[in-house]
Design a protein around this motif. Structure first.
Motif, short mmCIF file in Angstrom:
data_model
loop_
_atom_site.label_atom_id
_atom_site.label_comp_id
_atom_site.label_asym_id
_atom_site.label_seq_id
_atom_site.Cartn_x
_atom_site.Cartn_y
_atom_site.Cartn_z
N VAL A 111 43.67 -64.63 50.16
CA VAL A 111 44.19 -65.99 50.04
C VAL A 111 43.64 -66.62 48.77
O VAL A 111 42.72 -66.10 48.15
CB VAL A 111 43.79 -66.86 51.27
CG1 VAL A 111 44.39 -66.30 52.56
CG2 VAL A 111 42.27 -66.97 51.39
N SER A 112 44.21 -67.78 48.40
CA SER A 112 43.71 -68.51 47.23
C SER A 112 42.88 -69.70 47.70
O SER A 112 42.95 -70.11 48.86
CB SER A 112 44.89 -69.01 46.39
OG SER A 112 45.54 -70.07 47.05
N ASP A 115 45.07 -72.28 49.16
CA ASP A 115 45.43 -72.01 50.56
C ASP A 115 44.35 -72.55 51.50
O ASP A 115 44.64 -73.15 52.53
CB ASP A 115 45.58 -70.50 50.81
CG ASP A 115 46.72 -69.87 50.07
OD1 ASP A 115 47.73 -70.55 49.79
OD2 ASP A 115 46.61 -68.66 49.75
N ARG A 118 44.38 -76.42 51.64
CA ARG A 118 45.48 -76.91 52.48
C ARG A 118 45.18 -76.69 53.96
O ARG A 118 45.44 -77.54 54.79
CB ARG A 118 46.78 -76.20 52.10
CG ARG A 118 47.45 -76.78 50.86
CD ARG A 118 48.86 -76.24 50.67
NE ARG A 118 48.90 -74.81 50.44
CZ ARG A 118 48.75 -74.22 49.25
NH1 ARG A 118 48.54 -74.94 48.19
NH2 ARG A 118 48.81 -72.92 49.14
#
Length: 124
Positions: A111-112, A115, A118
């Motif tokens: 994931v980033s 991500d 959020r």
């Protein structure tokens, strides 16, 4: 560690980096080996928070990150690797991703940091 069960009081655990954020609910975990679980109380701290999922970032993908991920998997944790917060030697990232896909099945997700932001952002 971000304690999702207690979001108004996040708790963080940091490796010693020379400077740490100020504030309460901060714990320092001194890590002397590649593997963050080796000779530390990391697993004990995580279990006391009933942690099941770990967000992993780090300074060297091929050493510290890999060793920590493999130990965390052997302890039953699910892993989210925060790709843009992991350093690596040239071509180390693609080699590790291939290795991870072959060896970790669906127990590791990439994931980033966006991500993560959020996902942790409180609902409006």
């Amino acid at each position: 560690i971000y304690d999702a069960a207690n979001p108004e009081k996040p708790e963080y655990m940091f490796e010693k980096t020379g400077s740490l954020p100020s504030g309460k609910n901060i714990e320092v975990l001194l890590k002397r080996e590649f593997n963050a679980f080796q000779d530390t109380k990391l697993d004990e701290k995580l279990k006391s928070k009933n942690a099941k999922v770990l967000l992993i970032s780090g300074l060297e993908l091929g050493f510290c990150v890999k060793e920590t991920v493999e130990d965390a998997l052997s302890r039953g944790y699910r892993i989210y690797m925060v790709e843009d917060l992991i350093c690596h030697w040239p071509d180390g990232e693609s080699e590790f991703k291939q290795y991870a896909r072959q060896n970790y099945d669906d127990r590791v997700c990439f994931v980033s940091s966006n991500d993560v932001k959020r996902a942790l952002k409180p609902a409006a």
